[in-house]
Design a protein around this motif. Structure first.
Motif, PDB file in Angstrom:
ATOM      1  N   UNK A 281       0.884  -1.297  -0.117  1.00 34.49           N
ATOM      2  CA  UNK A 281       0.115   0.001  -0.155  1.00 34.49           C
ATOM      3  C   UNK A 281       0.794   1.348   0.049  1.00 34.49           C
ATOM      4  N   UNK A 282       0.469   2.167  -0.885  1.00 31.34           N
ATOM      5  CA  UNK A 282       1.182   3.608  -0.921  1.00 31.34           C
ATOM      6  C   UNK A 282       0.042   4.691  -0.764  1.00 31.34           C
ATOM      7  N   UNK A 283       0.532   5.741  -0.090  1.00 31.19           N
ATOM      8  CA  UNK A 283      -0.572   6.969  -0.229  1.00 31.19           C
ATOM      9  C   UNK A 283      -0.668   7.501   1.166  1.00 31.19           C
ATOM     10  N   UNK A 284      -1.780   8.173   1.414  1.00 31.74           N
ATOM     11  CA  UNK A 284      -2.037   8.786   2.854  1.00 31.74           C
ATOM     12  C   UNK A 284      -2.293   7.831   3.865  1.00 31.74           C
ATOM     13  N   UNK A 285      -1.426   7.986   4.712  1.00 26.75           N
ATOM     14  CA  UNK A 285      -1.091   7.149   5.822  1.00 26.75           C
ATOM     15  C   UNK A 285      -2.625   7.061   6.586  1.00 26.75           C
ATOM     16  N   UNK A 286      -3.225   8.120   6.870  1.00 27.04           N
ATOM     17  CA  UNK A 286      -4.615   8.326   7.510  1.00 27.04           C
ATOM     18  C   UNK A 286      -5.410   7.156   7.207  1.00 27.04           C
ATOM     19  N   UNK A 287      -5.714   6.951   5.729  1.00 23.29           N
ATOM     20  CA  UNK A 287      -6.537   6.344   4.999  1.00 23.29           C
ATOM     21  C   UNK A 287      -6.186   4.695   4.717  1.00 23.29           C
ATOM     22  N   UNK A 288      -4.884   4.718   4.721  1.00 19.74           N
ATOM     23  CA  UNK A 288      -4.469   3.444   4.351  1.00 19.74           C
ATOM     24  C   UNK A 288      -5.088   2.056   5.214  1.00 19.74           C
ATOM     25  N   UNK A 289      -4.858   2.205   6.324  1.00 20.04           N
ATOM     26  CA  UNK A 289      -5.433   1.134   6.971  1.00 20.04           C
ATOM     27  C   UNK A 289      -6.900   0.835   6.791  1.00 20.04           C
ATOM     28  N   UNK A 290      -7.882   1.857   6.754  1.00 19.75           N
ATOM     29  CA  UNK A 290      -9.422   1.771   6.454  1.00 19.75           C
ATOM     30  C   UNK A 290      -9.447   0.831   5.052  1.00 19.75           C
ATOM     31  N   UNK A 353      -5.540  -1.837  -6.699  1.00 19.86           N
ATOM     32  CA  UNK A 353      -6.832  -1.016  -6.360  1.00 19.86           C
ATOM     33  C   UNK A 353      -6.343   0.389  -5.937  1.00 19.86           C
ATOM     34  N   UNK A 354      -7.291   1.522  -6.582  1.00 20.37           N
ATOM     35  CA  UNK A 354      -6.693   2.822  -6.781  1.00 20.37           C
ATOM     36  C   UNK A 354      -7.848   3.583  -6.146  1.00 20.37           C
ATOM     37  N   UNK A 355      -7.692   4.141  -4.953  1.00 18.15           N
ATOM     38  CA  UNK A 355      -8.772   4.791  -4.199  1.00 18.15           C
ATOM     39  C   UNK A 355      -8.390   6.290  -4.339  1.00 18.15           C
ATOM     40  N   UNK A 356      -8.829   6.811  -5.432  1.00 14.68           N
ATOM     41  CA  UNK A 356      -8.319   8.351  -5.510  1.00 14.68           C
ATOM     42  C   UNK A 356      -8.974   9.315  -4.620  1.00 14.68           C
ATOM     43  N   UNK A 357     -10.156   9.167  -4.226  1.00 13.87           N
ATOM     44  CA  UNK A 357     -10.588  10.218  -3.254  1.00 13.87           C
ATOM     45  C   UNK A 357      -9.848  10.218  -1.570  1.00 13.87           C
ATOM     46  N   UNK A 358      -9.412   9.103  -1.444  1.00 10.25           N
ATOM     47  CA  UNK A 358      -8.573   8.652  -0.204  1.00 10.25           C
ATOM     48  C   UNK A 358      -6.872   8.820  -0.561  1.00 10.25           C
TER      49      UNK A 358
END
Length: 433
Positions: A281-290, A353-358
């Motif tokens: 996983x890469x990206x915003x740590x605040x949303x990653x676990x969710x 999987x790409x979760x653009x909004x998060x």
């Protein structure tokens, strides 16, 4: 998920793809009405029993020129439902989180939210959005919908319903209900919310079932959904009580603990070493676990040669679709070979999987163990076969959701015929209206 495209100008009230050749030969279907109403900025509630193609029709609407010119937020009340449609939860998108505590004033809670540093990002998302889509609306509590309405009006400085956003709700109130923590209290249905009435939603019901093709089976499922079964409907479904189905058939259960125990038990029974595939996983740590917790494939995918797996996304070019079952025949580092129940060997590669909004990207193999899953996890899936234990189903619509996942009557294997199942009289009355 935020759906954004190049702005285009649209004038007129009837989209060109719905224009009839003559006034006499045009008989609009519910699908036509949804596309016309949705593309001309109408607030709409799209419903219909399981397998009628609500999500497919939504994708068709979003692909129209009228909708491609808008910014669309695609949301759902729960993480599983949100990620099934490639979106995010409505709570995260809006910044409202879990909403106010019971009895808490809306203004007081909104002021608390506005003191949080991350809220300004959510407000910018809300301000930039034209259309809000909420899938599986039956699972959203009415009190949360009312606060969402209040919050959107406040963020957008617009006193009209939902802050002037076009809202499109999808779902079936005869399926899964909103979560309640106190079973002595009634369900807080969204259709009873003040905001629901003020939104002036046009209700459109899809009638044609696509998931199943057997008319008698479809009719029995419809009766099971409403709890108004005739003798022939009950006899048809009761005929699927199966004491000794094949062991590899997926079990649908009511609780996560049941699922985890059965999957672990079946995997332990297979000889050989297990191999663990960890999601990247890469990206915003605040949303990653969710995202990792709610995505279709598990964060830690534990497999053995010979174990049963279910595909968790569509990839027709690679030879598999979401909900298809197979058996692992080779565990490589970069690919996993699966023999499908249709007799095809498929080499499965890592999917993204790409979760653009998060602002999160996750790579994992699109598989999970197929021995068991919860009924909630199965929502949105189509299964060739399932062993269904609905004796512990205590939520209205839960038993129907489980049974309606399966394509054919022959694919249903009931542990036993239940003495009864739960249907909400309040939801039935709303459905009738």
């Amino acid at each position: 998920m935020i759906h954004k495209a190049i702005p285009k100008v649209f004038s007129g009230l009837t989209p060109s793809y719905l224009a009839p050749d003559t006034d006499d030969d045009f008989d609009p279907t519910p699908e036509d009405r949804f596309l016309a109403w949705g593309s001309t900025r109408g607030n709409v509630f799209l419903t219909g029993q399981a397998g009628t193609g609500k999500s497919t029709l939504l994708r068709k609407l979003l692909a129209t020129p009228e909708m491609r010119s808008k910014t669309v937020a695609i949301c759902a009340p729960t993480g599983i439902a949100a990620l099934n449609i490639g979106g995010t939860t409505v709570h995260r998108w809006s910044g409202m989180m879990l909403g106010p505590a019971e009895g808490q004033d809306h203004n007081t809670f909104a002021e608390e939210l506005e003191r949080e540093p991350w809220t300004k990002h959510a407000i910018r998302r809300v301000e930039a959005t034209d259309v809000l889509v909420i899938d599986e609306i039956s699972m959203m509590a009415g009190s949360q919908l009312d606060f969402l309405d209040f919050w959107l009006r406040r963020c957008r400085k617009d006193s009209t319903p939902f802050g002037g956003l076009q809202v499109i709700f999808l779902g079936d109130f005869l399926q899964l209900p909103p979560v309640r923590t106190d079973i002595s209290r009634p369900y807080d249905w969204a259709f009873n919310a003040r905001s629901w009435a003020e939104a002036d939603l046009k209700a459109i019901s899809l009638e044609k079932v696509h998931r199943q093709s057997d008319p008698a089976f479809i009719e029995a499922l419809g009766a099971f959904r409403t709890g108004k079964m005739r003798r022939q409907d009950a006899d048809l479904l009761r005929s699927r009580v199966s004491m000794f189905p094949r062991a590899e058939i997926t079990r649908l259960m009511t609780h996560n603990t049941q699922v985890d125990k059965w999957n672990a038990y079946r995997l332990d029974g297979i000889a050989g070493e297990q191999k663990v595939y960890t999601a990247e996983a890469t990206g915003d740590p605040k949303n990653m676990e969710f995202c990792l917790r709610n995505m279709p494939s598990p964060k830690e995918l534990v497999l053995k040669h010979g174990c049963a797996v279910i595909f968790t996304r569509n990839d027709p070019e690679a030879g598999f679709v979401n909900g298809q079952i197979g058996t692992v025949v080779n565990l490589g580092n970069d690919s996993i070979r699966v023999l499908t129940q249709q007799g095809q060997h498929v080499d499965v590669e890592m999917a993204k999987w790409e979760f653009d909004s998060m602002k999160v990207r996750i790579s994992q193999f699109p598989l999970r163990l197929a021995y068991a899953m919860t009924i909630h996890r199965a929502q949105g899936l189509t299964l060739d076969a399932a062993r269904i234990d609905i004796r512990a189903a205590r939520e209205p619509g839960q038993a129907y959701v489980a049974v309606s996942r399966v394509r054919t009557l022959a694919g249903i294997h009931l542990t036993e015929w239940p003495k009864g199942w739960f249907v909400s009289e309040e939801a039935l009355a709303f459905h009738a209206r």
